[in-house]
Design an enzyme around this catalytic site. Sequence first.
Site, PDB file in Angstrom:
ATOM      1  N   SER A 134      47.845  34.331  39.314  1.00 41.13           N
ATOM      2  CA  SER A 134      47.889  34.114  37.866  1.00 41.13           C
ATOM      3  C   SER A 134      48.689  35.223  37.208  1.00 41.13           C
ATOM      4  O   SER A 134      48.784  36.337  37.734  1.00 41.13           O
ATOM      5  CB  SER A 134      46.464  34.112  37.291  1.00 41.13           C
ATOM      6  N   TYR A 147      37.948  36.949  35.551  1.00 45.04           N
ATOM      7  CA  TYR A 147      39.018  36.115  36.112  1.00 45.04           C
ATOM      8  C   TYR A 147      40.245  36.975  36.393  1.00 45.04           C
ATOM      9  O   TYR A 147      40.856  36.875  37.463  1.00 45.04           O
ATOM     10  CB  TYR A 147      39.366  34.997  35.142  1.00 45.04           C
TER      11      TYR A 147
END
Length: 253
Positions: A134, A147
């Site tokens: 990500s 996250y």
Amino acid sequence: MDNILITGAASGIGAATARLFHARGWQVGLLDVNQAELASLAEELGGAWHAPLDVTDAAAVQQALADFCGQHGGQLRLLFNCAGILRFGHFEDIESAEHARILNINVLGLLQMTHAAFRYLKATPGAQVINMGSASGLYGTPHMVSYSASKFAVRGLTEALELEWRRHGIRVGDLMPPFVRTPMVDGQRFEPPTLRRLGVTLKAEDIAAAVWQQAQGAAVHRPVSWPFKLMYWSGQVSPAWLNRLVMGWLSRE
């Protein structure tokens, strides 16, 4: 014939990737905890191999890999570690158990899948692992703290394993997209300021196309979308204080 095993395959990026690779002649294996959506996708793809799987269950991970790879002569051309969860919100407002769940699935689950897949990857010429990273693994992102931490771990694991597994002829890389329009993002109750300012311009199919590109190449990190590519490469040469300044502005409430 090449084969690919996809975790988190029932929807979003995993499902889009399964459809793309199936359309291009690969043998596709589908793994996910969502049995109903998984079965529906498998039927759509002409009865593709599939099995319910919680990637944090080490014994189930071993069994799933043995079952799928056993149908392909003990070989695995590509493992796509796509399973993952996220939760937007202020750090203190999210229960610690939820933070732990994010790390368990996004990091421990990925690690267990990759470790268990080694014997099958090693037995396969041109074998490859693609991890779902990500943009938040490049610089810590507020309102998605655990996250972001998990994607930093994925980035480090990818870089280290890419070097270590060269001796086995196994390529390891990750994808680094910004926000993607998926059910996981759409289902969030909190909108981070970063998302509001950057917007969501990518679809699951865009990331599936990046998986296909990565399967043909050898990049360690593959940033997705031109705006983030510019941010990624500028971040490699700009001073840390400038990166922090930009992220601080993007995430200002």
